[in-house]
Design an enzyme around this catalytic site. Structure first.
Site, PDB file in Angstrom:
ATOM      1  N   VAL A  53      12.405 -20.161   7.189  1.00 22.91           N
ATOM      2  CA  VAL A  53      12.431 -18.758   7.608  1.00 22.91           C
ATOM      3  C   VAL A  53      13.588 -18.492   8.579  1.00 22.91           C
ATOM      4  O   VAL A  53      13.969 -17.339   8.813  1.00 22.91           O
ATOM      5  CB  VAL A  53      11.079 -18.364   8.241  1.00 22.91           C
ATOM      6  CG1 VAL A  53      10.977 -18.840   9.683  1.00 22.91           C
ATOM      7  CG2 VAL A  53      10.855 -16.861   8.161  1.00 22.91           C
ATOM      8  N   SER A  92       5.068   3.850  -9.822  1.00 23.25           N
ATOM      9  CA  SER A  92       5.994   4.895 -10.259  1.00 23.25           C
ATOM     10  C   SER A  92       5.675   6.249  -9.647  1.00 23.25           C
ATOM     11  O   SER A  92       6.416   7.208  -9.866  1.00 23.25           O
ATOM     12  CB  SER A  92       5.977   5.002 -11.786  1.00 23.25           C
ATOM     13  OG  SER A  92       4.671   5.323 -12.245  1.00 23.25           O
ATOM     14  N   HIS A 104      -3.265   6.296  -5.343  1.00 21.03           N
ATOM     15  CA  HIS A 104      -4.100   6.093  -6.528  1.00 21.03           C
ATOM     16  C   HIS A 104      -4.195   4.618  -6.857  1.00 21.03           C
ATOM     17  O   HIS A 104      -3.455   3.787  -6.321  1.00 21.03           O
ATOM     18  CB  HIS A 104      -3.527   6.852  -7.721  1.00 21.03           C
ATOM     19  CG  HIS A 104      -2.264   6.262  -8.283  1.00 21.03           C
ATOM     20  ND1 HIS A 104      -1.032   6.365  -7.659  1.00 21.03           N
ATOM     21  CD2 HIS A 104      -2.043   5.529  -9.418  1.00 21.03           C
ATOM     22  CE1 HIS A 104      -0.105   5.755  -8.380  1.00 21.03           C
ATOM     23  NE2 HIS A 104      -0.693   5.226  -9.452  1.00 21.03           N
ATOM     24  N   GLU A 133     -10.750 -18.452 -12.019  1.00 23.28           N
ATOM     25  CA  GLU A 133     -11.650 -18.379 -10.865  1.00 23.28           C
ATOM     26  C   GLU A 133     -13.097 -18.651 -11.270  1.00 23.28           C
ATOM     27  O   GLU A 133     -13.873 -19.200 -10.484  1.00 23.28           O
ATOM     28  CB  GLU A 133     -11.529 -17.024 -10.182  1.00 23.28           C
ATOM     29  CG  GLU A 133     -10.218 -16.821  -9.442  1.00 23.28           C
ATOM     30  CD  GLU A 133     -10.228 -15.604  -8.537  1.00 23.28           C
ATOM     31  OE1 GLU A 133     -11.286 -14.929  -8.445  1.00 23.28           O
ATOM     32  OE2 GLU A 133      -9.191 -15.336  -7.904  1.00 23.28           O
ATOM     33  N   PHE A 140      11.113 -13.294  -2.933  1.00 24.07           N
ATOM     34  CA  PHE A 140      11.303 -13.339  -4.375  1.00 24.07           C
ATOM     35  C   PHE A 140      10.637 -14.586  -4.939  1.00 24.07           C
ATOM     36  O   PHE A 140      10.795 -15.679  -4.397  1.00 24.07           O
ATOM     37  CB  PHE A 140      12.797 -13.348  -4.726  1.00 24.07           C
ATOM     38  CG  PHE A 140      13.481 -12.029  -4.506  1.00 24.07           C
ATOM     39  CD1 PHE A 140      13.521 -11.082  -5.508  1.00 24.07           C
ATOM     40  CD2 PHE A 140      14.076 -11.738  -3.286  1.00 24.07           C
ATOM     41  CE1 PHE A 140      14.142  -9.856  -5.310  1.00 24.07           C
ATOM     42  CE2 PHE A 140      14.701 -10.521  -3.073  1.00 24.07           C
ATOM     43  CZ  PHE A 140      14.741  -9.578  -4.092  1.00 24.07           C
ATOM     44  N   MET A 141       9.889 -14.416  -6.012  1.00 15.09           N
ATOM     45  CA  MET A 141       9.291 -15.545  -6.718  1.00 15.09           C
ATOM     46  C   MET A 141      10.199 -15.909  -7.893  1.00 15.09           C
ATOM     47  O   MET A 141      10.034 -15.423  -9.017  1.00 15.09           O
ATOM     48  CB  MET A 141       7.887 -15.189  -7.209  1.00 15.09           C
ATOM     49  CG  MET A 141       6.880 -15.055  -6.095  1.00 15.09           C
ATOM     50  SD  MET A 141       6.556 -16.649  -5.310  1.00 15.09           S
ATOM     51  CE  MET A 141       5.418 -16.135  -4.023  1.00 15.09           C
TER      52      MET A 141
END
Length: 341
Positions: A23, A155, A160, A176, A309-310
């Site tokens: 980091v 978007s 919502h 899971e 970012f993955m």
């Protein structure tokens, strides 16, 4: 806190690489645009607003609370035909039916959950519960999820969420289900009930808590400020919550989301969703291994403009994070619970 190591995630049966020293590295990568701050309270061109016309030509009612309607561009439809039989085991397909709904939290476009009142948040929880019960009567999985912010692919800034009910158990639900079933079989207690008790005692990853709920940065967190919302008692599904637990859920959600916004003093982006015991035919089965919980996955790492970012190692090897869950929890825990606005 200073040296890299890997941590096991028993809920997903996988590992995450923790590299806290990274980091400190300088950042010369992409910088995100801060979220839009001048969202109009009502816009006749916004298809989620009361009285607005949606893409299919339908006009929204002039709703004053929550509003649920069928998704105009659904990913799942109830009458989709079944695929042809496969001629090879490496090319399999299976039927997929379902319904997709959109739920507006509030008639005002410039209001997000942390800025709503407790009764308004409670109304959202009640609507979630009603949808989980209604759709869960026939579908085995009902996924309630909220993508907040353009950074998370949302978007439309109007507050919502979406609810997708499917005729199949999605990958995360199947995973899971397996891991929680194994834990109950081996240890005699639901995994996340035991985990909540441990975290409530240890407190080093605790963010907020009340009599019925606690929020932690999980020991195995992948995203920098990822959190896990857990009930203190054994609860399998949203529809199993008592009225008082719904009230305290509204409170702890508000406290968490205010802290999120206060972290970088923006409307904090995230993807969140509820996981509980499967429904449909599973309502007649023993699902004691399940514990209701909500995942929050925010992408921001260092500031309002620097995200995690993955990519690269994460996509090709395994997840990796740049600060420890304990550091993230301490930072969130120390933030005020009065919204910066």
């Amino acid at each position: 806190a200073e040296h890299q190591h890997v941590r096991y995630n028993p809920l997903r049966d996988d590992w995450v690489l923790v590299s806290a020293h990274r980091v400190k590295r300088p950042w010369q990568g992409q910088l995100e645009k801060p979220p839009q701050e001048d969202v109009p309270r009502w816009d006749p061109k916004n298809p989620l607003c009361p009285g607005a016309t949606r893409a299919n030509g339908e006009v929204n009612p002039k709703y004053e609370g929550t509003f649920v309607f069928p998704n105009d561009f659904p990913a799942l439809q109830p009458d989709a035909p079944e695929p042809d039989d496969s001629d090879h085991p490496l090319f399999r397909a299976a039927p997929a039916q379902g319904v997709c709904k959109v739920m507006c939290f509030h008639p005002w476009s410039d209001l997000t959950l942390p800025l709503m009142s407790l009764p308004e948040i409670r109304a959202v929880i009640d609507a979630w519960t009603e949808l989980a019960t209604e759709l869960g009567a026939s579908y085995p999985w009902v996924q309630i999820f909220e993508n907040k912010g353009a950074m998370m692919g949302c978007s439309n800034p109007h507050p919502h969420c979406q609810v997708w009910a499917s005729s199949f158990l999605p990958n995360e639900a199947r995973l899971e289900d397996r891991t929680q079933h194994q834990h109950l079989s081996q240890h005699g207690v639901p995994m996340l009930l035991e985990y909540a008790e441990q975290e409530a005692h240890r407190k080093e990853r605790l963010v907020v808590e009340n009599a019925d709920w606690l929020v932690v940065v999980p020991y195995w967190a992948t995203w920098p400020y990822q959190t896990l919302l857990l009930p203190r008692r054994h609860v399998c599904r949203l529809q199993d919550l008592s009225d008082s637990e719904k009230d305290s859920l509204a409170s702890i959600m508000q406290r968490l989301l205010i802290k999120y916004d206060n972290l970088f003093e923006i409307s904090f982006p995230y993807s969140m969703g509820w996981h509980g015991a499967p429904t449909g035919a599973y309502l007649e089965e023993d699902c004691r291994h399940w514990q209701l919980h909500a995942h929050y996955y925010p992408p921001l790492l260092r500031s309002a403009t620097v995200r995690k970012f993955m990519v690269g190692y994460e996509m090709l090897a395994q997840a990796q994070r740049d600060l420890t869950p304990e550091q993230a929890a301490e930072r969130l825990r120390s933030l005020p619970e009065v919204h910066f606005k």
